[in-house]
Enzyme design. Sequence first.
Site, short mmCIF file in Angstrom:
data_model
loop_
_atom_site.label_atom_id
_atom_site.label_comp_id
_atom_site.label_asym_id
_atom_site.label_seq_id
_atom_site.Cartn_x
_atom_site.Cartn_y
_atom_site.Cartn_z
N ASP A 1 0.85 -1.19 0.00
CA ASP A 1 0.00 0.00 0.00
C ASP A 1 0.89 1.24 0.00
O ASP A 1 2.11 1.15 0.18
CB ASP A 1 -0.88 -0.07 1.26
N GLU B 1 2.53 5.02 -4.02
CA GLU B 1 2.48 5.96 -5.18
C GLU B 1 3.82 6.64 -5.42
O GLU B 1 4.11 6.97 -6.57
CB GLU B 1 1.37 6.99 -4.96
N ASP C 1 -9.01 3.80 -1.82
CA ASP C 1 -9.93 4.24 -0.77
C ASP C 1 -11.22 4.80 -1.34
O ASP C 1 -11.46 6.01 -1.37
CB ASP C 1 -9.23 5.28 0.11
C1 GLC Z 1 -4.63 3.28 3.06
C2 GLC Z 1 -5.15 2.09 2.28
C3 GLC Z 1 -6.19 1.37 3.08
C4 GLC Z 1 -5.60 0.95 4.40
C5 GLC Z 1 -5.05 2.15 5.16
C6 GLC Z 1 -4.32 1.75 6.41
O1 GLC Z 1 -5.63 4.21 3.22
O2 GLC Z 1 -5.63 2.45 1.02
O3 GLC Z 1 -6.68 0.25 2.38
O4 GLC Z 1 -6.57 0.31 5.18
O5 GLC Z 1 -4.15 2.86 4.33
O6 GLC Z 1 -3.26 0.91 6.16
#
Ligand code: GLC
Length: 801
Positions: A412, A415, A487
Amino acid sequence: MKTIRKTIFAVMFAVVMSMPSFAAGRLSVQIGNFTSWKETPHGVLISAGNAKLSLTVYGPEVVRVRATQNEFSTTPSYAVITEPSGKFTSVKDEKDKLVLSTGELKVEVNKDPVLVRFYNKDGKLLNEDDPGLGISWLGTGTTCYKKLQPGERFIGLGEKTGNLDRRGSAYVDWNTDNPAYATNGDPLYTSLPFYIGLHNKLSYGIFFDNTYKATFNFGASNNRFSSFGAVDGEMNYYFFGGHSVADLLKEYTNLTGRIKMPPIWGLGFQQSRWSYFPDTEVLNLARTFREKKIPADVIYLDIHYMDAYKVFTWNKERFPNPSAMIDSLKDMGFHIVTIVDPGVKKEKGYWAYDSGLKNDCFVKYPDGTNWSADVWPGTCNFPDFTNPKVRTWWGNLYKGLVADGVTGFWNDMNEPASWGNMVPNLVEFDMEGHKGTMEEAHNVYGMQMARSTFQGATKLMDGKRPLVLTRAAYAGIQRYSAIWTGDNVASDEHMLLASRLINSMGLAGVPYVGADIGGFMGGTTNRKLFARWISIAAYTPFFRSHSEYNSRAHEPWTFGEDVEAISRKYIDERYQLLPYIYSAFYQAHETGMPIARSLAINYTFDKNIYNPDFQDEYLFGPSILVAPVSSEQNFGRVYLPKGVWYRKSTGKKYDGGQSVIVDAPLSDLPVFVKAGAIIPMQSTVQNTAQKGDGIMRLNIYSGSEPNKYLYYEDDGTTYKYENGHFLKREFAFDPAAKKITIGKAEGNYTSKFNKIEVVLHGFDAMNSVKVGRKTMSLQKGEGDTQTLTLDANNGETVLSW
Ligand code: GLC
């Protein structure tokens, strides 16, 4: 007087010249007129007044076009995995143009000025540069302008909001952490710069392989051109001429790679939340699935499993014995996926940080200091995933998690994201030894992280397939990872948008995709929304429920008994469809055909499918049509393309080529099956490792068109299939010859099915069939079906009537 006038003139001149468009170097530069050409090993190099243009053959239907005012870049592509092959079979130097042919494509290069035009082999114009703008430069930026063709539509470009037909819209590729993105928001998390143009019953594809911030304009606010360009780097695109959208996808994924077979457990239902902890809660969650007989395969651990959000650590209070927990989960048939973000907390004594420092793995400012930014753990340094050495280093860091029994990794924030979301563009990257800045590396950062994770985990996992999930990506990501759409928001609009995002990623070569079921954040997920969303998501490639911190839990039982029953029904259906879904993944692996297929793939020139009322519909695999309907509606208007369709839940038949109004209570999403369909299914299992009752249900839907289906099976967890350890067989339905053929099995894997129950839909008055020469009577099955159960031997079996 004269001097005053002179001074005024001089001042005015200075002011005008300092205006942006008059300042030196700010006027745009076009490629210019032709000066000379020469042959290269796989194409031609053309010199023009202001730039060089190279055309390189990658296959009869694939030509790479590059243009530069300086020298061509030597940085290798992160997306492309194939080499040029073949060359132009003829080159004619005519007075006003060069005419090049590959056999399948004719490429004309106009001379004054230099412009490129593509024709198919029948001489039909596919695509041409705008005569006045062509390939242009503005400062370091370069753009290619293409003349809009009459009625031209555009599809694809990956994770982009908006309509299926992108005509009239413009987009930016710059991977962005965009929480709670607007339903018309852009850019989102990934850059998949491949799109398809459609006009006059013709189709072509363009892949703009430039990793800088890029812009795509599909005739937004203009009726003259479509364009693609980037703020820096080279004009570098691949042109694909194909006979169909499916052909274009095949070619594009031949160039950028295809998905390997994913772990079959990654196709089951996956439960996530920010965050499940401590271990007892995780175990309870798993038990609840089993007690409630709701099938599931995966539980996700979000950032709270770590010690102070430090990657590759466990929080010892919440998870004192991770491997014991994972063993218990394994016994219950669950896999664990852990989140792993790129930011490594700057903390002396923290082993991953120390090791990164020691091995010089972090991205640096030009002054040699490590770039740091704040994310979950606080101030972090960031690995340079564009450095092969760093990718190997990072890949090995998974050793501990793998030893604990973790089998999936969720990358995650890649980017890369940081609080404030403003990454300094001057930080420096290795770029495979070619050196570059954030401007060039940004859009490939997430992909290279996922690559490193995938390659590292594969090495560590003893021949087992890892599941890798990423948020950020670039073209070619399908080789390493699944993608989820980040998200999203708990709303009907987002639920419907998710279908378009998923389908559009499929049109950009990425088949393994999904969205957070129920919506990740914002709004409140209510019972209706969750019920509808999970039923649609059961027909998406990546099937995961996830929600933000402190939100209402998104387990299938949290919205009351009726929603629990609906969730179970659709999750059961998902597991019953696994043989069909897995075979669709095999098709993606072999040909690049996505699992969720925008109707634009099979019904490309049917204008109704682009109608915003119907544009969310898609085929799931070759023959199941899914029509998403908002949770507020208990009926839906569905467009059925030409042919005959059966409502899956009732068997009711509809003629296609029209829109129909159908019931759509929350318990019955409009899902249709194409006449002639061949759909292998299995008994309900609680997780993908279970064998079930050993009977394959081979559903055949009567129709007037013949159909063939390739069934595929392997062990679902290793790469032995790459060495022949699989089973493939063709199923064929020939209505004119009144025959169903279960083809001879190929490959050396033994099927988990020992019986095949042929389930006939819509074969009205039939009560017996011949199997070989023997007449066998049909049994009455569920609904209007008739069935016949056979031993699943590996030879050919023919049913006739
Ligand atoms: C980001 C991710 C989400 C995750 C959060 C905490 O917002 O996109 O899926 O739950 O981080 O790790």
